[in-house]
Motif scaffolding. Sequence first.
Motif, PDB file in Angstrom:
ATOM      1  N   LEU A   1       0.387   2.115 -10.817  1.00  0.00           N
ATOM      2  CA  LEU A   1      -0.973   2.307 -11.301  1.00  0.00           C
ATOM      3  C   LEU A   1      -1.231   1.537 -12.592  1.00  0.00           C
TER       4      LEU A   1
ATOM      5  N   ILE B   1      -5.836  -1.037  -8.344  1.00  0.00           N
ATOM      6  CA  ILE B   1      -6.596  -0.746  -7.117  1.00  0.00           C
ATOM      7  C   ILE B   1      -7.145  -2.035  -6.517  1.00  0.00           C
TER       8      ILE B   1
ATOM      9  N   ALA C   1       0.292   6.588  -6.828  1.00  0.00           N
ATOM     10  CA  ALA C   1      -1.000   7.232  -7.088  1.00  0.00           C
ATOM     11  C   ALA C   1      -0.935   8.732  -6.811  1.00  0.00           C
TER      12      ALA C   1
ATOM     13  N   ARG D   1       0.823  -1.213   0.000  1.00  0.00           N
ATOM     14  CA  ARG D   1       0.000   0.000   0.000  1.00  0.00           C
ATOM     15  C   ARG D   1       0.853   1.258   0.000  1.00  0.00           C
TER      16      ARG D   1
ATOM     17  N   THR E   1       0.463   3.878  -2.940  1.00  0.00           N
ATOM     18  CA  THR E   1       0.058   5.236  -2.571  1.00  0.00           C
ATOM     19  C   THR E   1       1.026   6.267  -3.130  1.00  0.00           C
TER      20      THR E   1
ATOM     21  N   MET F   1      -6.516  -3.673  -2.876  1.00  0.00           N
ATOM     22  CA  MET F   1      -7.658  -3.879  -1.981  1.00  0.00           C
ATOM     23  C   MET F   1      -7.782  -5.340  -1.547  1.00  0.00           C
TER      24      MET F   1
END
Length: 289
Positions: free
Chosen positions: A135, A106, A53, A46, A50, A110
């Motif tokens: 991404l 994503i 992103a 993550r 992050t 998740m």
Amino acid sequence: MQLDLRTWIILGSIFLGAIITTRTLRWLISRSYKAASAKIKVDPTRYKFTKNALSMIIWMIALGAMASYIPELKALAVTLFAGAGILVAVAGFAAQQAFSNVVGGIFIVMFRPFRVGDLIKVGTRDYGIVEDITLRHTVILNFENKRIIIPNSVISEETIINDSIEDDNVVKFVEVGISYDSDLKKAVSILQEVAMAHPDCLDNRTAKEKKQGVPQVVVRVYEFDDFSINLRAFVWCKDPLQVWKMHSDINIKLKERFDEEGIEIPFPYRTIVFKDGEKKKFNKQTTKT
């Protein structure tokens, strides 16, 4: 298109501000991850996602701001937004694949079918360690030190074998064939001894299995081949990255022990049958030679 000095200063300031903001945020996120890692084991997936992103969002905002200060681009944007319906349709069609990669990334973050640092196999590709999840794509470092870059939309549709998720313990099949003349029980015993002597061999038995006398390394006869009796040992290892080295070490030691104990690892035999006429012809040719 000519721009005055004030516009160039504003554009340069926006560009420089985007660079500083991006690097600052990435540094803060990296620092936060290192601080958390010092206390507990955290998942780096993550944090990496992050960073990527936020970098994309900052640059999109910066490019939009820069475009608003250039009259020609601003006028073009107004014209394009006048036909917003067509623009959305065209842009949506053009960016369909890119958007599916973003959505795929994503979903990976998740639902976490794999994480950064996991040892995985994607479809028919080689095993490798997940190095980064961006991404657009996932970067996998294989054992040849080559980086396999797979679009997130592709990897989301593939079957993934994850050796690191939930439990790092992995079982490796050590397979060997012995001749029909060899002592089967002795070969099984040697195979168990060699496997259990390796420092990376893990005792994965439950308390119940130990009480029942189940051996640490189970050996099965799984096939009677044309030239050999094939054995399979179930050897557990605590680290999926070390299991390949363990397998190689066991094979080397096993060959040495079989040679010492007179256990034959056979190679294929061929029996040639000659008819009378062919046998005489063969003998005659051999005699001339």
